[in-house]
Write a protein that holds these residues in place. Structure first.
Motif, PDB file in Angstrom:
ATOM      1  N   ARG A   3       0.853  -1.186   0.000  1.00  9.74           N
ATOM      2  CA  ARG A   3       0.000   0.000   0.000  1.00  9.74           C
ATOM      3  C   ARG A   3       0.884   1.229   0.000  1.00  9.74           C
ATOM      4  O   ARG A   3       1.878   1.292   0.711  1.00  9.74           O
ATOM      5  CB  ARG A   3      -0.880   0.008   1.252  1.00  9.74           C
ATOM      6  CG  ARG A   3      -1.940  -1.062   1.215  1.00  9.74           C
ATOM      7  CD  ARG A   3      -2.643  -1.171   2.526  1.00  9.74           C
ATOM      8  NE  ARG A   3      -3.404   0.031   2.840  1.00  9.74           N
ATOM      9  CZ  ARG A   3      -4.138   0.140   3.943  1.00  9.74           C
ATOM     10  NH1 ARG A   3      -4.209  -0.846   4.804  1.00  9.74           N
ATOM     11  NH2 ARG A   3      -4.813   1.241   4.161  1.00  9.74           N
ATOM     12  N   GLU A   6      -2.451   5.217  -2.237  1.00  9.88           N
ATOM     13  CA  GLU A   6      -3.877   4.868  -2.252  1.00  9.88           C
ATOM     14  C   GLU A   6      -4.720   5.829  -3.083  1.00  9.88           C
ATOM     15  O   GLU A   6      -5.910   5.992  -2.846  1.00  9.88           O
ATOM     16  CB  GLU A   6      -4.427   4.728  -0.830  1.00  9.88           C
ATOM     17  CG  GLU A   6      -3.703   3.611  -0.084  1.00  9.88           C
ATOM     18  CD  GLU A   6      -4.354   3.226   1.219  1.00  9.88           C
ATOM     19  OE1 GLU A   6      -5.108   4.046   1.779  1.00  9.88           O
ATOM     20  OE2 GLU A   6      -4.111   2.089   1.658  1.00  9.88           O
ATOM     21  N   CYS A  25      -5.211  -0.173  -5.835  1.00 11.07           N
ATOM     22  CA  CYS A  25      -5.831   0.722  -4.850  1.00 11.07           C
ATOM     23  C   CYS A  25      -7.017   1.488  -5.413  1.00 11.07           C
ATOM     24  O   CYS A  25      -7.826   2.015  -4.646  1.00 11.07           O
ATOM     25  CB  CYS A  25      -4.803   1.699  -4.288  1.00 11.07           C
ATOM     26  SG  CYS A  25      -4.242   2.958  -5.457  1.00 11.07           S
TER      27      CYS A  25
END
Ligand code: FES
Ligand code: FES
Length: 123
Positions: A3, A6, A25
């Motif tokens: 991640r 995002e 994402c």
């Protein structure tokens, strides 16, 4: 899969969806329905790395490593379609993947080396 931003700008969350590099994402699960998903965990292991992973290591372009899974999957998407890419085509394929550590020339060279190794060219 990692991640990062995002919001679809860094590329660290890249996965392969039906062989195409996409930023996970900004995708809904429904958009992947019936699709084949491959993450970085699916292409190689520490003991048996994928040729592209090995090329990144050999070229010394893994520093913090944060961008690397996304870079490698973007490269795999390219090389699976185009085994003889030009430098410009590699640049374009990695365009959506940001690296804050290395600059990009080594990574581009690593992808070109991986392409040659996948073709079995002598270097
Ligand atoms: S986390 Fe940055 S593009 Fe997805
Ligand atoms: S190696 Fe650190 S962000 Fe690319």
């Amino acid at each position: 899969m990692k991640r990062g931003c995002e919001e679809g700008t860094c590329g660290t969350c890249t996965i392969l969806l039906d062989g195409k590099a996409v930023k996970s994402c900004i995708m809904l699960a429904a958009q992947t329905e019936n699709g084949s998903i491959i993450t970085i965990e699916g292409i190689g292991t520490r003991e048996k790395p994928h040729i592209i992973q090995q090329a990144f290591v050999d070229e010394g372009v893994v520093q913090c490593g944060y961008c690397i899974p996304g870079m490698i999957l973007a490269a795999k998407s390219l090389l699976d379609k185009n085994p003889t890419p030009t430098k410009e085509e590699v640049k374009l394929a990695l365009d959506g993947n940001l690296c804050r550590c290395t600059g990009y020339s080594g990574q581009i060279k690593a992808v070109l080396n991986a392409a040659a190794n996948m073709r079995g060219d002598k270097q």
